[in-house]
Each structure stands twice: as C-alpha cells, then as structure tokens.
Design an enzyme around this catalytic site. Structure first.
Site, PDB file in Angstrom:
ATOM      1  N   LEU A 123       0.859  -1.184   0.000  1.00  0.00           N
ATOM      2  CA  LEU A 123       0.000   0.000   0.000  1.00  0.00           C
ATOM      3  C   LEU A 123       0.894   1.233   0.000  1.00  0.00           C
ATOM      4  O   LEU A 123       1.612   1.498   0.960  1.00  0.00           O
ATOM      5  CB  LEU A 123      -0.906  -0.030   1.230  1.00  0.00           C
ATOM      6  CG  LEU A 123      -1.766  -1.297   1.355  1.00  0.00           C
ATOM      7  CD1 LEU A 123      -2.473  -1.353   2.704  1.00  0.00           C
ATOM      8  CD2 LEU A 123      -2.772  -1.396   0.209  1.00  0.00           C
ATOM      9  N   ASN A 124       0.880   1.978  -1.110  1.00  0.00           N
ATOM     10  CA  ASN A 124       1.865   3.031  -1.359  1.00  0.00           C
ATOM     11  C   ASN A 124       1.182   4.355  -1.706  1.00  0.00           C
ATOM     12  O   ASN A 124       1.662   5.102  -2.546  1.00  0.00           O
ATOM     13  CB  ASN A 124       2.800   2.587  -2.510  1.00  0.00           C
ATOM     14  CG  ASN A 124       3.909   3.572  -2.776  1.00  0.00           C
ATOM     15  OD1 ASN A 124       4.619   4.000  -1.860  1.00  0.00           O
ATOM     16  ND2 ASN A 124       4.069   3.965  -4.030  1.00  0.00           N
ATOM     17  N   GLY A 125       0.089   4.647  -1.017  1.00  0.00           N
ATOM     18  CA  GLY A 125      -0.649   5.855  -1.360  1.00  0.00           C
ATOM     19  C   GLY A 125      -0.340   7.058  -0.498  1.00  0.00           C
ATOM     20  O   GLY A 125      -0.814   8.152  -0.768  1.00  0.00           O
ATOM     21  N   LYS A 137       5.689   8.886   0.805  1.00  0.00           N
ATOM     22  CA  LYS A 137       6.388   8.488   2.021  1.00  0.00           C
ATOM     23  C   LYS A 137       7.407   7.392   1.736  1.00  0.00           C
ATOM     24  O   LYS A 137       8.449   7.303   2.385  1.00  0.00           O
ATOM     25  CB  LYS A 137       5.370   8.008   3.062  1.00  0.00           C
ATOM     26  CG  LYS A 137       6.000   7.713   4.418  1.00  0.00           C
ATOM     27  CD  LYS A 137       4.963   7.332   5.439  1.00  0.00           C
ATOM     28  CE  LYS A 137       5.613   7.066   6.775  1.00  0.00           C
ATOM     29  NZ  LYS A 137       4.635   6.615   7.787  1.00  0.00           N
ATOM     30  N   ASN A 259       1.389  -2.530   4.541  1.00  0.00           N
ATOM     31  CA  ASN A 259       1.778  -1.128   4.395  1.00  0.00           C
ATOM     32  C   ASN A 259       3.258  -1.056   4.042  1.00  0.00           C
ATOM     33  O   ASN A 259       4.090  -1.748   4.635  1.00  0.00           O
ATOM     34  CB  ASN A 259       1.549  -0.369   5.703  1.00  0.00           C
ATOM     35  CG  ASN A 259       0.098  -0.339   6.104  1.00  0.00           C
ATOM     36  OD1 ASN A 259      -0.785  -0.362   5.259  1.00  0.00           O
ATOM     37  ND2 ASN A 259      -0.161  -0.296   7.397  1.00  0.00           N
ATOM     38  N   LYS A 402       6.066   5.522  11.431  1.00  0.00           N
ATOM     39  CA  LYS A 402       5.063   6.574  11.275  1.00  0.00           C
ATOM     40  C   LYS A 402       5.609   7.940  11.667  1.00  0.00           C
ATOM     41  O   LYS A 402       5.074   8.961  11.254  1.00  0.00           O
ATOM     42  CB  LYS A 402       3.832   6.264  12.138  1.00  0.00           C
ATOM     43  CG  LYS A 402       3.200   4.911  11.884  1.00  0.00           C
ATOM     44  CD  LYS A 402       2.578   4.846  10.515  1.00  0.00           C
ATOM     45  CE  LYS A 402       1.901   3.502  10.278  1.00  0.00           C
ATOM     46  NZ  LYS A 402       1.459   3.359   8.880  1.00  0.00           N
TER      47      LYS A 402
END
Length: 514
Positions: A123-125, A137, A259, A402
């Site tokens: 997941l690379n949004g 990111k 992620n 994060k």
C-alpha cells in the site's frame, strides 16, 4: 491543509474519524432521513456532471470510480445505528488466533513452488507530509540512505534470485504518489523483478452542509477537491486495473498485502506454506500480534455473529473505549499484514458481497469549508471471506515507521540490515524494541537529522523521552530509562561520548566550542 492520505493503517486515522452510526445526534438523524432521497438524487446529478468534464479517454475510468463512490455515499445516507452492538461482541477463544510457532517451515524443495503462487502488494498511497517531507512516504530514506521502496525491492529481488522464482511486486499508488513513484521505479529496471502499479480510486470530497462534491471538474488540479478513499479500496481497484485477472491467469493463488512503511512485513515462508497445505485453505489470514500499552488504539480481532471481525476504535461507543484499550481484555491487534486468496477476491467483487464499515473522516480545508471523506479499511473485509483466521506473529513482523521516533529506532544499532530486511541485533537482551518519544523539535526528518551528530547506541535502552531544544553529540550511549527535557528558552547539548543510564536531564546544558 496537511492532507494525510488514508492508505495507512489505524495509526493514521485522526481522533475525529468515526464509523457511520456512532456520534450521530438526533437532529442529524431526522435531517438525513428527511433528505436522503433528495441527497442521493442530487449527488447522482453532480457526479454525472463531473464525468462529462473528464477527457473522452478517461470517461470510462471516471464512470467506474464514481459509481463506487456513489454506492458508498448511498450506504452513508442509509446506515443508521451502530455498526456493531457491544453486547454481541465476543472475545476470541483461547487459541482463536493460531500461534506462529505452531507453523511448520517448508522443505527447501517446496519453496519455489510456494513462491510461484504468490503476489506481494504494498500500500503506497501515503505522502511524507506528517514527517515534514514532500512526495511519497515510500521515498524517505530510513537506513543506509535506502528508502522504504528500495528496501522492499531488495527483499523481493533477493527472494527471486535465491529461489529461482518470479514473485511480482505490486504497488497500489494514489493520485498523490503515482507520478513520483513511477519516476523512482525507472532505476530498478535491470533487477530480476516484475513491478506493477495501479492507482486506487479518486473520490470527491463532500461538503458537510450541502452533501455535494466540492469540486466541479474531474481533471481539476485542485487536489483539495479529491481524496484517496482508504486502503479498503484495494479490492475493487485491483480488479479494475486488470491485474487480478492477469495474476489468476498465470496461476497465482495468494496476495500478501501490507503497508509499505511496515519494515517488518516481509514474505514469510512459514505462513505461505501453512496456507498451501490446508485441505480447505483460509481465504483470508490477518497477522495479529500481542498488544502493548503503545498499541491501545490498534484494531483487534473479535468474534461477532459467528464470524471473525476486525473491531476498530472508531467503532467503539464512548463508554467502552477504556475497555477496548485494555491490554488484559483485548490482547492482540491487527498489523495490517494480510494474506488473501485471489480467487476469493474475484468472487466477493463479482457478486458484490464485499462489505467494509464506512469510516467518516471530517476535515476542514484551508478556506474554512467543512468536508467529509468516506473511507474503508482493507482489514474490515475479513468478515466477507470464508475460513478467515488470525495468526499471532512475533512482534518483529510489525515495525512501522510513522514518526521520527520510529525512524530513530530503525536507524539505530538495535537492528541490522540484510538484503532489505531489518533484523533485531542478537545482543539485545529482549525481543521488543524500546519506547521512544521525541518532541516537536524532532518531528520533521530534516530537523531530526540535524539534532543527532550520530545515532546513539540504544542496545540497552528501555525508554527514551526527549522534549524541547535538545541535540546529541557523537557516540552517545543511552541505557535503561532516559528522560531529557529542555524547558522553553533552554537548550540541552548532550556531549559527545556521553553515557546516560537511568537518567533525567533537565534545565540548560550548553557545550561551547573553544
């Protein structure tokens, strides 16, 4: 506005996000019930106008994406009452999540066949804005000047070279990250690795008062008018991209979704072997791990009406939030590492039986307009799959970055890097990392890096809290519990070579050059 993309896991949801059904006042209910049909019809008309603003070549895509949005909006208007009834929630029975240590390691001769049936999807949004960085990111350097994306590519390429296989890497981008990601991918062209990308949907933000889109053009460069609708969009967007059919046609069976900022989410052969060995393989496996006091907001697995369900803090009534956060009652949480049958994804999208709770995410734009975003989470679909289960994995499989506090941990000597994967230093006396809390002076990556002449020795650190204007010299060692607080107007320079063990440092300490 600092737009946080919602393709991240529970750690990214703001405190104001809630699941449809909670926090709705009586006046809200009456208003929406009276105007629901009008709102649905008005939204339909506005969406048709938006589709017509798209270039002819993009109108089919616009129609497909906005049909998904219209369906979600219709559910938002209709669904009232709580998404779960607290009294119906049952704790998982003992062993309800299979212990990882019970899994068998596959024979070497079987590994290639196992990997030939796997797809890895990241997941690379998300953008790096929360850490003070521009662009995706995944392009932030996290270790040895290597980015999240570099490390992921290294891992899969090493897997393919070692076992003579061809596991594809798939990136689900958003409109925020796609262009920059495609530029970066050009440098991996000579590696033994297929890399595919697709975009998650682009949904219109809704004006809180009018319940209509705030944008008036599908091609508008005004990104504030649009948002990516959470990682629950992965299922339909994978189908829409044509990649699901391509992978099924080539004999792939499972996709491993995680992620991209979880550095512990590597391909695990024991889990893959377990999936392939079952007579009736589970269609959906969620990796969970033991909850600590740092994880109290994490979604947990429960039993609900005879099925496994992911329970997020946004679904919990206010009077039960403390109970939900209890480490003794809800002992595990979702890592967002998921193993899902590709055939099952095709089935639940074809027959439209896929169901995920709607996360309502309110925001205020820079111009003062109040909007809402309707989002879904990938793990919430667990109840739509047959034989779904959890596997209780070691903490090492959950290593998210994060914040710069997380970044300090993974850059330190607590970990070493091997072919793109981080491994805990064997000299660390216990398997969990320390609890690190860096203050606002460290929140941006650039500021964080400027405050460390070198990353401290943290091998024996249990807890670090740093607040205020603090800098660290070279070769500092931190052990036990260390608290450093520089009051407003003061500055603390930790000198080169200092050893701080079970210390509280406060006040003003300046090391002057002379």
């Amino acid at each position: 506005m600092n737009d946080k993309n919602m393709t991240e896991n529970w750690l990214q949801w703001p405190e104001t996000a809630f699941v449809r059904g909670h926090r709705r006042t009586g006046s809200d209910v009456q208003f929406i019930e009276r105007t629901r049909q009008d709102a649905q019809q008005s939204m339909g008309k506005e969406l048709q106008k938006l589709i017509l603003t798209a270039p002819t070549s993009q109108q089919d895509l616009a129609r497909t994406e906005l049909a998904g949005f219209e369906q979600l909006f219709g559910r938002y208007l209709q669904e009232t009452g709580p998404s779960v009834l607290w009294d119906k929630i049952k704790l998982l029975p003992e062993g309800g999540a299979k212990p990882y240590n019970d899994l068998a390691r596959p024979e070497t001769a079987k590994v290639k066949d196992l990997l030939d049936k796997l797809v890895v999807l990241k997941l690379n949004g998300g953008l790096g804005t929360s850490m003070g960085c521009k662009g995706p990111k995944s392009t932030i350097s996290v270790r040895n000047e290597l980015t999240f994306l570099d490390l992921t590519v290294q891992q899969i390429e090493h897997l393919n070279r070692t076992h003579g296989t061809d596991v594809p890497l798939v990136l689900m981008n958003s409109f925020n990250t796609d262009e920059d990601t495609l530029k970066v991918l050009q440098r991996y062209g000579k590696l033994q690795l297929q890399i595919h990308t697709f975009n998650q949907s682009r949904y219109p933000r809704i004006n809180r008062e009018s319940l209509l889109p705030i944008g008036n053009s599908f091609t508008s460069d005004n990104t504030e008018s649009w948002y990516p609708p959470g990682h629950g969009d992965v299922y339909q967007s994978l189908v829409n991209s044509g990649l699901l059919k391509q992978f099924l046609d080539s004999g792939k069976k499972y996709v491993f979704i995680s992620n991209i900022d979880n550095l512990g989410a590597t391909v695990d052969l024991n889990i893959l072997n377990f999936l392939m060995e079952q007579e009736q393989p589970p269609e959906f496996v969620m990796e969970v791990t033991d909850k600590t006091r740092a994880d109290v907001k994490g979604g947990t697995l429960v039993e609900y009406e005879g099925k496994l369900r992911l329970l997020e803090i946004a679904q919990v009534p206010k009077e039960h939030v403390d109970e939900f956060k209890s480490v003794s009652k809800f002992k595990i949480f979702n890592t967002n590492n998921l193993w899902i049958s590709l055939d099952a994804i095709k089935r639940v999208t074809d027959d439209q039986s896929l169901h995920m709770e709607i996360i309502v995410n309110p925001k205020t734009l820079d111009n003062g307009v109040n909007v809402i975003q309707l989002e879904t989470a990938v793990g919430a679909a667990i109840k739509s799959f047959e034989g779904a289960m959890g596997i209780n994995v070691p903490r090492r499989r959950f290593l998210p970055v994060k914040t710069t506090s997380d970044l300090l941990i993974v850059m330190s000597n607590l970990y070493s890097l091997h072919t793109g994967a981080l491994q805990m230093n064997p000299k660390r006396s216990f398997p969990q990392g320390p609890l690190v809390k860096l203050g606002s002076h460290f929140s941006k990556v650039k500021d964080y890096l400027s405050r460390f002449s070198s990353i401290p020795d943290m091998l024996e650190l249990d807890h670090l809290t740093v607040s205020g204007d603090v800098t660290f010299g070279k070769n500092v060692s931190l052990k036990g519990t260390v608290i450093i607080i520089a009051n407003h107007g003061d500055r603390i320079d930790i000198p080169a070579g200092a050893l701080l063990e079970n210390k509280i440092v406060s006040g003003n300490l300046r090391i002057l050059d002379h």
